[in-house]
Design a protein around this motif. Structure first.
Motif, PDB file in Angstrom:
ATOM      1  N   GLY A 181       0.806  -1.211   0.000  1.00 17.07           N
ATOM      2  CA  GLY A 181       0.000   0.000   0.000  1.00 17.07           C
ATOM      3  C   GLY A 181       0.838   1.259   0.000  1.00 17.07           C
ATOM      4  N   LEU A 182       0.482   2.188   0.881  1.00 16.35           N
ATOM      5  CA  LEU A 182       1.175   3.468   0.974  1.00 16.35           C
ATOM      6  C   LEU A 182       2.453   3.263   1.796  1.00 16.35           C
ATOM      7  CD1 LEU A 182      -1.922   5.735   1.696  1.00 16.35           C
ATOM      8  CD2 LEU A 182      -0.775   5.370  -0.498  1.00 16.35           C
ATOM      9  N   ASN A 183       3.577   3.173   1.108  1.00 14.28           N
ATOM     10  CA  ASN A 183       4.824   2.820   1.800  1.00 14.28           C
ATOM     11  C   ASN A 183       5.977   3.752   1.454  1.00 14.28           C
ATOM     12  OD1 ASN A 183       5.668   1.875  -0.804  1.00 14.28           O
ATOM     13  ND2 ASN A 183       4.737  -0.110  -0.358  1.00 14.28           N
ATOM     14  N   ARG A 184       5.677   4.975   1.030  1.00 15.17           N
ATOM     15  CA  ARG A 184       6.727   5.899   0.630  1.00 15.17           C
ATOM     16  C   ARG A 184       7.714   6.184   1.754  1.00 15.17           C
ATOM     17  NH1 ARG A 184       7.464  11.576   0.458  1.00 15.17           N
ATOM     18  NH2 ARG A 184       8.722  12.241  -1.332  1.00 15.17           N
ATOM     19  N   ASN A 185       7.246   6.207   2.998  1.00 20.35           N
ATOM     20  CA  ASN A 185       8.098   6.544   4.135  1.00 20.35           C
ATOM     21  C   ASN A 185       8.653   5.309   4.854  1.00 20.35           C
ATOM     22  OD1 ASN A 185       7.622   9.343   3.831  1.00 20.35           O
ATOM     23  ND2 ASN A 185       5.659   9.131   4.863  1.00 20.35           N
ATOM     24  N   HIS A 186       8.492   4.150   4.289  1.00 22.99           N
ATOM     25  CA  HIS A 186       8.751   2.926   5.035  1.00 22.99           C
ATOM     26  C   HIS A 186      10.157   2.377   4.832  1.00 22.99           C
ATOM     27  CE1 HIS A 186       4.505   3.401   5.641  1.00 22.99           C
ATOM     28  NE2 HIS A 186       4.473   2.375   6.472  1.00 22.99           N
ATOM     29  N   ALA A 187      10.408   1.234   5.480  1.00 22.12           N
ATOM     30  CA  ALA A 187      11.762   0.704   5.625  1.00 22.12           C
ATOM     31  C   ALA A 187      12.306   0.115   4.329  1.00 22.12           C
ATOM     32  CB  ALA A 187      11.783  -0.357   6.729  1.00 22.12           C
ATOM     33  N   ILE A 188      13.601   0.293   4.145  1.00 21.74           N
ATOM     34  CA  ILE A 188      14.320  -0.368   3.057  1.00 21.74           C
ATOM     35  C   ILE A 188      15.373  -1.329   3.601  1.00 21.74           C
ATOM     36  CG2 ILE A 188      13.940   1.478   1.371  1.00 21.74           C
ATOM     37  CD1 ILE A 188      16.768   2.519   2.034  1.00 21.74           C
ATOM     38  N   LEU A 189      15.536  -1.356   4.931  1.00 21.06           N
ATOM     39  CA  LEU A 189      16.517  -2.235   5.576  1.00 21.06           C
ATOM     40  C   LEU A 189      15.894  -2.872   6.818  1.00 21.06           C
ATOM     41  CD1 LEU A 189      19.600   0.150   5.377  1.00 21.06           C
ATOM     42  CD2 LEU A 189      19.510  -2.120   4.322  1.00 21.06           C
ATOM     43  N   GLY A 190      16.231  -4.133   7.075  1.00 18.53           N
ATOM     44  CA  GLY A 190      15.850  -4.785   8.325  1.00 18.53           C
ATOM     45  C   GLY A 190      14.384  -5.070   8.498  1.00 18.53           C
ATOM     46  N   ALA A 191      13.586  -4.934   7.447  1.00 17.82           N
ATOM     47  CA  ALA A 191      12.147  -5.165   7.574  1.00 17.82           C
ATOM     48  C   ALA A 191      11.849  -6.668   7.535  1.00 17.82           C
ATOM     49  CB  ALA A 191      11.395  -4.448   6.463  1.00 17.82           C
ATOM     50  N   SER A 192      10.616  -7.020   7.827  1.00 17.61           N
ATOM     51  CA  SER A 192      10.182  -8.417   7.747  1.00 17.61           C
ATOM     52  C   SER A 192       8.836  -8.463   7.042  1.00 17.61           C
ATOM     53  CB  SER A 192      10.058  -9.032   9.144  1.00 17.61           C
ATOM     54  OG  SER A 192       8.900  -8.554   9.814  1.00 17.61           O
ATOM     55  N   GLU A 193       8.368  -9.647   6.761  1.00 18.79           N
ATOM     56  CA  GLU A 193       7.061  -9.780   6.119  1.00 18.79           C
ATOM     57  C   GLU A 193       5.940  -9.284   7.026  1.00 18.79           C
ATOM     58  OE1 GLU A 193       5.486 -13.793   5.762  1.00 18.79           O
ATOM     59  OE2 GLU A 193       7.176 -14.523   6.975  1.00 18.79           O
ATOM     60  N   HIS A 194       6.245  -9.133   8.328  1.00 13.53           N
ATOM     61  CA  HIS A 194       5.222  -8.723   9.280  1.00 13.53           C
ATOM     62  C   HIS A 194       5.152  -7.219   9.488  1.00 13.53           C
ATOM     63  CE1 HIS A 194       4.684 -12.928  10.299  1.00 13.53           C
ATOM     64  NE2 HIS A 194       5.991 -13.031  10.496  1.00 13.53           N
ATOM     65  N   CYS A 195       6.228  -6.485   9.143  1.00 12.29           N
ATOM     66  CA  CYS A 195       6.249  -5.049   9.420  1.00 12.29           C
ATOM     67  C   CYS A 195       7.356  -4.366   8.626  1.00 12.29           C
ATOM     68  CB  CYS A 195       6.460  -4.800  10.917  1.00 12.29           C
ATOM     69  SG  CYS A 195       6.425  -3.058  11.397  1.00 12.29           S
ATOM     70  N   VAL A 196       7.010  -3.221   8.039  1.00 12.76           N
ATOM     71  CA  VAL A 196       7.994  -2.427   7.298  1.00 12.76           C
ATOM     72  C   VAL A 196       8.032  -0.995   7.832  1.00 12.76           C
ATOM     73  CG1 VAL A 196       7.913  -3.822   5.199  1.00 12.76           C
ATOM     74  CG2 VAL A 196       6.270  -1.948   5.501  1.00 12.76           C
ATOM     75  N   ALA A 197       7.641  -0.803   9.084  1.00 18.12           N
ATOM     76  CA  ALA A 197       7.612   0.526   9.692  1.00 18.12           C
ATOM     77  C   ALA A 197       9.025   1.002  10.004  1.00 18.12           C
ATOM     78  CB  ALA A 197       6.777   0.509  10.971  1.00 18.12           C
ATOM     79  N   THR A 198       9.169   2.319  10.161  1.00 19.31           N
ATOM     80  CA  THR A 198      10.456   2.916  10.519  1.00 19.31           C
ATOM     81  C   THR A 198      10.365   3.622  11.865  1.00 19.31           C
ATOM     82  OG1 THR A 198       9.913   4.949   9.324  1.00 19.31           O
ATOM     83  CG2 THR A 198      11.141   3.267   8.127  1.00 19.31           C
ATOM     84  N   HIS A 199      11.507   3.733  12.525  1.00 23.74           N
ATOM     85  CA  HIS A 199      11.574   4.496  13.771  1.00 23.74           C
ATOM     86  C   HIS A 199      11.692   5.972  13.420  1.00 23.74           C
ATOM     87  CE1 HIS A 199      13.136   5.913  17.673  1.00 23.74           C
ATOM     88  NE2 HIS A 199      12.475   4.887  18.151  1.00 23.74           N
ATOM     89  N   PRO A 200      10.928   6.859  14.093  1.00 23.92           N
ATOM     90  CA  PRO A 200      10.844   8.251  13.646  1.00 23.92           C
ATOM     91  C   PRO A 200      11.856   9.218  14.251  1.00 23.92           C
ATOM     92  CG  PRO A 200       9.206   7.867  15.341  1.00 23.92           C
ATOM     93  CD  PRO A 200       9.918   6.555  15.130  1.00 23.92           C
ATOM     94  N   SER A 201      12.636   8.806  15.236  1.00 28.10           N
ATOM     95  CA  SER A 201      13.452   9.749  15.993  1.00 28.10           C
ATOM     96  C   SER A 201      14.671  10.263  15.222  1.00 28.10           C
ATOM     97  CB  SER A 201      13.932   9.092  17.285  1.00 28.10           C
ATOM     98  OG  SER A 201      14.866   9.901  17.967  1.00 28.10           O
ATOM     99  N   ASP A 202      14.999  11.537  15.427  1.00 29.88           N
ATOM    100  CA  ASP A 202      16.277  12.090  14.979  1.00 29.88           C
ATOM    101  C   ASP A 202      17.338  11.898  16.057  1.00 29.88           C
ATOM    102  OD1 ASP A 202      15.802  13.568  12.327  1.00 29.88           O
ATOM    103  OD2 ASP A 202      14.154  14.293  13.562  1.00 29.88           O
ATOM    104  N   MET A 203      16.984  12.193  17.293  1.00 37.56           N
ATOM    105  CA  MET A 203      17.930  12.091  18.399  1.00 37.56           C
ATOM    106  C   MET A 203      18.539  10.695  18.482  1.00 37.56           C
ATOM    107  SD  MET A 203      17.327  12.621  22.505  1.00 37.56           S
ATOM    108  CE  MET A 203      16.757  10.932  22.745  1.00 37.56           C
TER     109      MET A 203
END
Length: 358
Positions: free
Chosen positions: A170-192
């Motif tokens: 689906g809508l995955n423009r901001n999502h992970a390109i490394l370390g993802a799995s079939e269950h989740c492609v989310a990214t951590h949002p922090s700069d710090m």
């Protein structure tokens, strides 16, 4: 405001949720909760549990509660705990209390002079108003901004394990390109956290069983088959401080954040680059990526490949290629692979020449 207008406002009950007369069945409402404000750490830990949440600035948790993603039965306000200090160690390192605000930390003289990479990352995050409220401990515990995670009407393995991950197709423009799995492609949002990863911070944690120290590289986790778990913190544990070891990177570091707009946007890709340079040659290197994985992304082999090499674009490209080994797009975010590669080279070049200061 006139009294007659006040009487028209919804009546509040414990926990802040409003009771509205004639509310439509099925309309979303915040789950009622109790509120506690302990003044001692032991008191706070006794109140903790799987159905409770610690709250300080609330810049992420309150949003999640409004969307019914988080439905705690108890909020434990920890702002009265003695966790507000920044201590400078004899070795030059820092001990940063979990309740120090992002703004105060970014402008702390010692951070500005000895850890400018951290200051730059903090000032690249959110807005001035949010930085005034957000805390160090809370920043580590931010949850993903994946739109499927926030939308309780859609499936999300992170929110409801086993329900699926629509972001994969689906809508995955901001999502992970490394370390993802079939269950989740989310990214951590922090700069710090990207800067803290490069600086090899340590996270101090307290719980009913005592205290422990977690290396920053181990604190956040990749999704694997348990995407609902963002980190190694137990439900009854509390971050008390973050420790920074002495840094040799004050003269050669840079934080680069690439986003859709210059104000108040999460990173498409971010890079924390830190170098120790001797006579034009890299003696030590640290590189961490943000916006590309479920946690800040580091690869020691990529850093080691820079050691002993001159500070040239060619050397930096070798490190970037190694760091992005296995990177894979999902369609809408495939552009992030090349974007990250170029961002690493640029951030290393900025660090080598002294980098922009906060």
């Amino acid at each position: 405001m006139p009294l007659r207008r006040l009487r028209q406002h919804p009546r509040r009950h414990r926990g802040g949720a409003a009771r509205l007369p004639g509310r439509c069945q099925g309309e979303r409402r915040m789950t009622p909760f109790s509120y506690e404000r302990p003044e001692e750490l032991d008191q706070a830990l006794k109140l903790a549990g799987p159905h409770a949440r610690f709250i300080a600035g609330g810049t992420n948790l309150v949003d999640l509660m409004k969307e019914n993603v988080e439905r705690p039965e108890r909020l434990i306000d920890i702002t009265a705990l003695p966790l507000h200090g920044v201590l400078v160690g004899e070795d030059g390192g820092l001990r940063i209390g979990a309740l120090v605000s992002n703004a105060d930390l970014a402008w702390h003289p010692r951070v500005q002079s000895h850890f400018p990479l951290l200051a730059e990352a903090l000032l690249a995050g959110a807005s001035p108003q949010l930085r005034n409220m957000a805390t160090v401990g809370g920043n580590l515990l931010q949850r993903t901004r994946c739109q499927y995670f926030y939308d309780v009407a859609t499936p999300c393995n992170k929110r409801e394990p086993g329900s699926g991950c629509p972001a994969r197709v689906g809508l995955n423009r901001n999502h992970a390109i490394l370390g993802a799995s079939e269950h989740c492609v989310a990214t951590h949002p922090s700069d710090m956290c990207v800067a803290l990863a490069a600086l090899e911070a340590k996270v101090h944690v307290a719980g009913p069983g005592g205290t422990r120290v977690i290396a920053f590289a181990d604190f956040h986790r990749l999704p694997g088959d348990e995407p609902q778990r963002d980190n190694l913190l137990a439900a009854d544990e509390l971050i008390t401080e973050v420790e920074l070891p002495p840094s040799p990177f004050a003269r050669h570091s840079a934080y680069l954040k690439i986003r859709d707009r210059a104000s108040y946007a999460f990173a498409l890709v971010s890079v924390a680059a830190a170098l120790r340079v001797e006579q034009g040659t890299v003696a030590e290197a640290r590189i961490a990526l943000g916006g590309v994985a479920h946690k800040p992304w580091r690869l020691p082999d990529a850093e080691a490949a820079l050691v002993g090499r001159p500070c040239t674009p060619a050397a930096f490209r070798v490190a970037a290629d190694l760091l992005l080994q296995g990177a894979e797009g999902l369609g809408r975010n495939t552009f992030k692979v090349e974007l990250a590669r170029r961002a690493v080279v640029r951030a290393l070049a900025d660090a080598a020449k002294g980098g922009p200061r906060a």
